[in-house]
Scaffold this motif. Structure first.
Motif, short mmCIF file in Angstrom:
data_model
loop_
_atom_site.label_atom_id
_atom_site.label_comp_id
_atom_site.label_asym_id
_atom_site.label_seq_id
_atom_site.Cartn_x
_atom_site.Cartn_y
_atom_site.Cartn_z
N THR A 6 1.61 6.19 -7.11
CA THR A 6 0.54 7.11 -7.57
C THR A 6 0.58 8.79 -7.29
O THR A 6 0.49 9.45 -8.06
CB THR A 6 -0.74 6.78 -6.70
N THR A 7 0.79 8.77 -6.15
CA THR A 7 1.45 10.35 -5.84
C THR A 7 2.44 10.94 -7.01
O THR A 7 2.45 11.91 -7.68
CB THR A 7 1.95 10.56 -4.49
N TYR A 12 0.75 -1.24 -0.03
CA TYR A 12 -0.09 -0.39 0.07
C TYR A 12 0.77 1.29 -0.02
O TYR A 12 0.71 2.25 -0.62
CB TYR A 12 -1.05 -0.07 1.22
N SER A 13 2.08 1.33 0.68
CA SER A 13 2.98 2.49 0.79
C SER A 13 3.68 2.86 -0.56
O SER A 13 3.59 3.64 -1.06
CB SER A 13 3.92 2.01 1.91
N ALA A 66 -7.13 1.19 -3.98
CA ALA A 66 -5.74 0.22 -3.74
C ALA A 66 -5.69 -0.58 -2.41
O ALA A 66 -5.48 -1.65 -2.43
CB ALA A 66 -4.58 1.18 -3.96
N LEU A 67 -6.23 0.15 -1.53
CA LEU A 67 -6.22 -0.23 -0.07
C LEU A 67 -7.25 -1.48 0.01
O LEU A 67 -6.85 -2.57 0.35
CB LEU A 67 -6.62 0.80 0.90
N ARG A 112 -6.72 11.16 -6.44
CA ARG A 112 -6.21 10.56 -5.55
C ARG A 112 -6.57 9.66 -4.58
O ARG A 112 -6.18 8.27 -4.20
CB ARG A 112 -5.09 11.28 -5.16
N ASP A 113 -7.31 10.41 -3.70
CA ASP A 113 -8.16 9.74 -2.60
C ASP A 113 -8.86 8.29 -3.08
O ASP A 113 -8.79 7.44 -2.63
CB ASP A 113 -9.16 10.52 -1.84
N MET A 141 -6.50 5.67 -3.90
CA MET A 141 -5.81 5.06 -2.77
C MET A 141 -6.95 4.32 -1.98
O MET A 141 -6.58 3.05 -1.55
CB MET A 141 -5.35 6.32 -1.81
N ARG A 142 -8.04 4.64 -2.03
CA ARG A 142 -9.17 3.59 -1.48
C ARG A 142 -9.44 2.45 -2.26
O ARG A 142 -9.43 1.25 -1.57
CB ARG A 142 -10.50 4.37 -1.14
N THR A 196 2.38 1.54 -3.38
CA THR A 196 1.28 2.13 -4.32
C THR A 196 1.03 3.76 -4.12
O THR A 196 0.76 4.42 -5.02
CB THR A 196 -0.21 1.46 -3.91
N VAL A 197 0.83 4.16 -2.83
CA VAL A 197 0.52 5.61 -2.61
C VAL A 197 1.87 6.29 -3.16
O VAL A 197 1.77 7.52 -3.72
CB VAL A 197 0.58 5.86 -0.97
#
Length: 462
Positions: free
Chosen positions: A38-39, A31-32, A163-164, A156-157, A160-161, A34-35
């Motif tokens: 993506t960022t 997840y980290s 992906a999580l 982005r959010d 992230m969701r 991926t964030v």
């Protein structure tokens, strides 16, 4: 292992708990990453807009202008989900183009011709800002021109969701699948133990055959061997108990039958003299039965495993042997035997059961006095030459060589004159010595006559 917890539960716990922790760490790392990726991707796209906007900065009549047609503005601001903001400021801080309420980059991030990214609030909404300071064009003064492009963070959010959720669902599926495989593996691996349990549970209390080792896993075979050793010792012990009961029943039957016969004879006698004779014989038979019963009880007490070392205590072997010898003096004198004590006069400490040790000494003295003819000597000695030692010796007829290895067996009596006995005295001595961790040695004084029995005890611990 805690009470009430199965081996299967322990194995599943030790396998699944670390697996859960590893998957959790892996999910966090994925997840980290991926964030981070993506960022980075969105920031690059945002900075590309900033660079494109910087190429539209021109100088006209000594003033900075932005050549951005309406179509270009529409393209710059277009996004399906997020709102796009932009701003161009000259070195004097005047807004040349774009939105006037854009936030100012943190002073700590100020640098020229390098991308700047920061999070901020705009109109109460969270935005991600890409900015760059470029040198002001020639003829417009000194300083830098600030170009910024910002966008809200809905995409982005959302990513992230998503992906999580995807990572969590994937890891849960992996965990569930792995848990099932681990459970099946543990179940299959422990199946031989279930077979072993069924094999033992199906037996009766009389079936003491060895448990087969061939189907047991290598790790369980030492346990199976220990169980088989226990079954073998238990079978030997049960056989010894059966023989003991059979011998005891046989030995008790004779004196009890004698008592019954003498009692019947006494009841039939009419004269006092004949009745007295019958009662005397009855008394002798009762004494023999009492002696045999006492010997049987002492033998049962001396049985291996009947005593626990937790009940042992430190005691003076010298004092115990002296007291026993004094108690047997009247019996020795009545038979014309010289009974004496020699050896240590100081304390010789041993660790053991007082009653059983006294019974052992009494049996040794009883045997010596019983089988020695008048005019012989019986001597008791206690020594401490590194280890406590008890010696009982006599100068009587001795024990024939063929019988010396057998006299310590139960109910075995060496053929030495016409002397009554139970055949249990030396068996009690042997079992009692074994219970105390002592060794027993029987030898002849001159090769043919006389007997010396030596018992060597382990040193008494404080």
């Amino acid at each position: 292992m805690p009470n009430g917890v199965s081996l299967r539960g322990q194995l599943l716990g030790w396998l699944l708990l670390p697996l859960f922790l590893l998957l959790s760490v892996a999910a966090f790392l994925v997840y980290s990453e991926t964030v981070k990726l993506t960022t980075l991707a969105y920031d690059r796209a945002l900075f590309d807009s900033t660079r494109a906007l910087s190429r539209q900065v021109q100088v006209r009549d000594g003033r900075i202008e932005v050549d951005l047609p309406a179509e270009a503005r529409a393209i710059l601001r277009y996004d399906e989900r997020d709102t796009i903001y932009f701003q161009v400021k000259d070195a004097a801080g005047r807004v040349i183009a774009g939105d006037h309420d854009m936030p100012v980059p943190p002073a700590a991030l100020h640098r020229v011709d390098l991308p700047i990214f920061y999070d901020a609030k705009l109109n109460g909404r969270s935005v991600r800002v890409a900015a760059v300071f470029i040198p002001s064009p020639l003829g417009t003064g000194t300083g830098e021109t600030l170009i910024q492009v910002a966008e809200t963070v809905f995409k982005r959010d959302s990513i992230m969701r998503d992906a999580l959720v995807g990572i969590v669902v994937m890891q849960l599926c992996i965990l569930a699948s792995t848990a099932l495989l681990v459970w099946l593996g543990v179940r299959q691996g422990l199946a031989p133990l279930d077979g072993l349990q069924a094999e033992i549970a199906s037996r009766s209390h009389l079936d003491l055959r060895a448990v087969p080792e061939r189907d047991a896993p290598l790790e369980v075979r030492p346990l199976v061997r220990s169980i088989n050793d226990l079954l073998q010792r238990l079978e030997a012990n049960i056989d010894a108990q059966r023989r003991f009961i059979a011998y005891a029943a046989h030995q008790l039957r004779t004196p009890l039958a004698g008592i019954k016969t003498q009692a019947e004879l006494a009841l039939r006698e009419t004269t006092p003299q004949a009745m007295r004779h019958a009662l005397e014989q009855l008394h002798i038979s009762a004494e023999r039965a009492t002696h045999l019963a006492n010997q049987l009880l002492a033998l049962a007490r001396a049985e291996p495993g009947a005593l626990s070392e937790t009940h042992f205590c430190r005691l003076d072997l010298t004092r115990l042997v002296k007291e026993a010898s004094i108690a047997w003096v009247p019996e020795a004198l009545s038979k014309g035997i010289d009974l004496g004590y020699e050896g240590s006069s100081v304390e010789v400490m041993v660790r053991g059961d007082p009653l059983l040790l006294r019974e052992m000494v009494n049996n040794l003295l009883d045997n010596a006095i019983r089988y020695c003819p008048p005019g012989t000597q019986v001597t008791a000695r206690v020594m401490n030459e590194g280890r406590p030692t008890l010696v009982i010796e006599d100068d009587g007829p001795g024990i024939p060589a063929p019988d010396r290895d057998r006299v310590f067996q139960r109910f075995y009596r060496a053929v030495v004159g016409d002397v009554g006995g139970t055949g249990l005295g030396l068996a009690i001595v042997a079992d009692g010595a074994k219970a105390h961790g002592a060794s027993v040695r029987l030898e002849s004084l001159d090769g043919a006559s006389g007997t010396r029995i030596t018992i060597v005890f382990p040193p008494a611990q404080e």
